[in-house]
Design a protein around this motif. Structure first.
Motif, short mmCIF file in Angstrom:
data_model
loop_
_atom_site.label_atom_id
_atom_site.label_comp_id
_atom_site.label_asym_id
_atom_site.label_seq_id
_atom_site.Cartn_x
_atom_site.Cartn_y
_atom_site.Cartn_z
N SER A 258 0.87 -1.18 0.00
CA SER A 258 0.00 0.00 0.00
C SER A 258 0.91 1.23 0.00
N LYS B 207 2.33 -3.34 6.02
CA LYS B 207 2.54 -3.15 4.58
C LYS B 207 4.00 -2.83 4.26
N SER C 103 -5.56 4.74 -2.65
CA SER C 103 -6.95 4.48 -2.28
C SER C 103 -7.75 3.96 -3.47
N ASP D 79 -1.13 4.46 -7.87
CA ASP D 79 -1.57 5.40 -6.83
C ASP D 79 -1.97 6.78 -7.35
#
Ligand SMILES: NC(=O)c1ccc[n+]([C@@H]2O[C@H](COP(=O)([O-])OP(=O)(O)OC[C@H]3O[C@@H](n4cnc5c(N)ncnc54)[C@H](O)[C@@H]3O)[C@@H](O)[C@H]2O)c1
Length: 252
Positions: free
Chosen positions: A134, A151, A179, A236
């Motif tokens: 992430s 992560k 996200s 991202d």
């Protein structure tokens, strides 16, 4: 017993479900391993087979059963994708060590356990692993102590396995999504003000669709990435590239 086979944990929802769907479209057989998965095997229009196996990636007996069912049905494993994960976001004072450990048990130990389970199969197939970290594994942000540690661990594990398994050869890469519109994000990102603050940090100005993460996972899993190993690929909207401030006139 022909065709490439992928095992996708967390394949019943979100990024894992999108990855399973994309690989099936492209003719891979897919075993989805998920707490919530059940039901019968299905054959897709592409001719590929989807085998859902109910499995908790933190449970050794479940993992043994997953390996047995995968080998019995397909006889090979060409890719493992580790999407099963959780986000338990809270301010650091509220994150007890027990809570911290629960997040690590799933996001980090569960990832390791699934990779380890299929190392021999992957080596035999000259296959690959794609882990899921992430943006939080690479940058700090509010309320993410346990999640970020888990992560970040996935990033370190990816590099370690890539180096350790290169001689087999098994490639190991990682995606670091920003996200993404999934049930996890709906439950973990709370109120509208938080969502707006997160959106403000994404140069492309929107959340990802699960399919957009799946496209990169599928690339890294397949032969197009034959010389790529040990990499962490941010998906991202530019978030990891951003220095974090905007021209005053451009600020939303
Ligand atoms: N959605 C995002 O914004 C985002 C961003 C960065 C990283 N990620 C990561 O992507 C991965 C997938 O997230 P998502 O947003 O698709 O979430 P999701 O909640 O939609 O899907 C996660 C799936 O994992 C399964 N799962 C949970 N615990 C499990 C266990 N012990 N064993 C087997 N399966 C289990 C759940 O049943 C669910 O189907 C997670 O690792 C998450 O941390 C998500």
């Amino acid at each position: 017993m022909t065709g490439r086979t992928a095992v996708v944990s967390g394949g019943a929802s979100g990024i894992g479900a999108a990855t399973a769907a994309l690989l099936l479209d492209r003719g891979w057989n897919v075993v989805t391993a998920d707490l919530r998965d059940a039901g019968a095997e299905t054959r897709e229009p592409s001719g590929a087979v989807r085998l859902p196996v109910r499995a908790d990636v933190t449970d050794e007996a479940d993992l043994d059963r997953l390996a047995r069912r995968t080998r019995d049905r397909f006889g090979r494993v060409d890719a493992v994708v580790t999407c099963a994960g959780t986000a338990d976001n809270a301010p650091v004072r509220e994150v007890t060590p027990a809570r911290f450990s629960r997040t690590l048990a799933l996001n980090l130990v569960g990832t390791f356990a699934l990779c380890r389970l299929f190392v021999d199969d992957l080596a035999a197939a000259r296959g690959s692993i794609v882990t899921v970290s992430s943006v939080s594994g690479l940058r700090g942000s509010p309320d993410r102590a346990a999640y970020a540690a888990s992560k970040g661990g996935v990033v370190a594990l990816t590099r370690q396995l890539a180096v350790e398994l290169a001689a087999e050869p098994v490639r190991v890469n990682c995606v670091a999504p920003g996200s993404t519109l999934t049930p996890l994000v709906a439950s973990a990102q709370g109120d509208e003000r938080t969502r707006r603050a997160i959106l403000d940090a994404i140069p492309l100005g929107r959340y990802a669709e699960p399919r957009e993460i799946a496209e990169v996972i599928a690339f890294l899993a397949g032969d197009g990435a034959a010389f790529v190993t040990g990499q962490v690929w941010g998906v991202d909207g530019g978030q990891l590239a951003d220095a974090g401030w905007k021209h005053p006139e451009a600020a939303r």
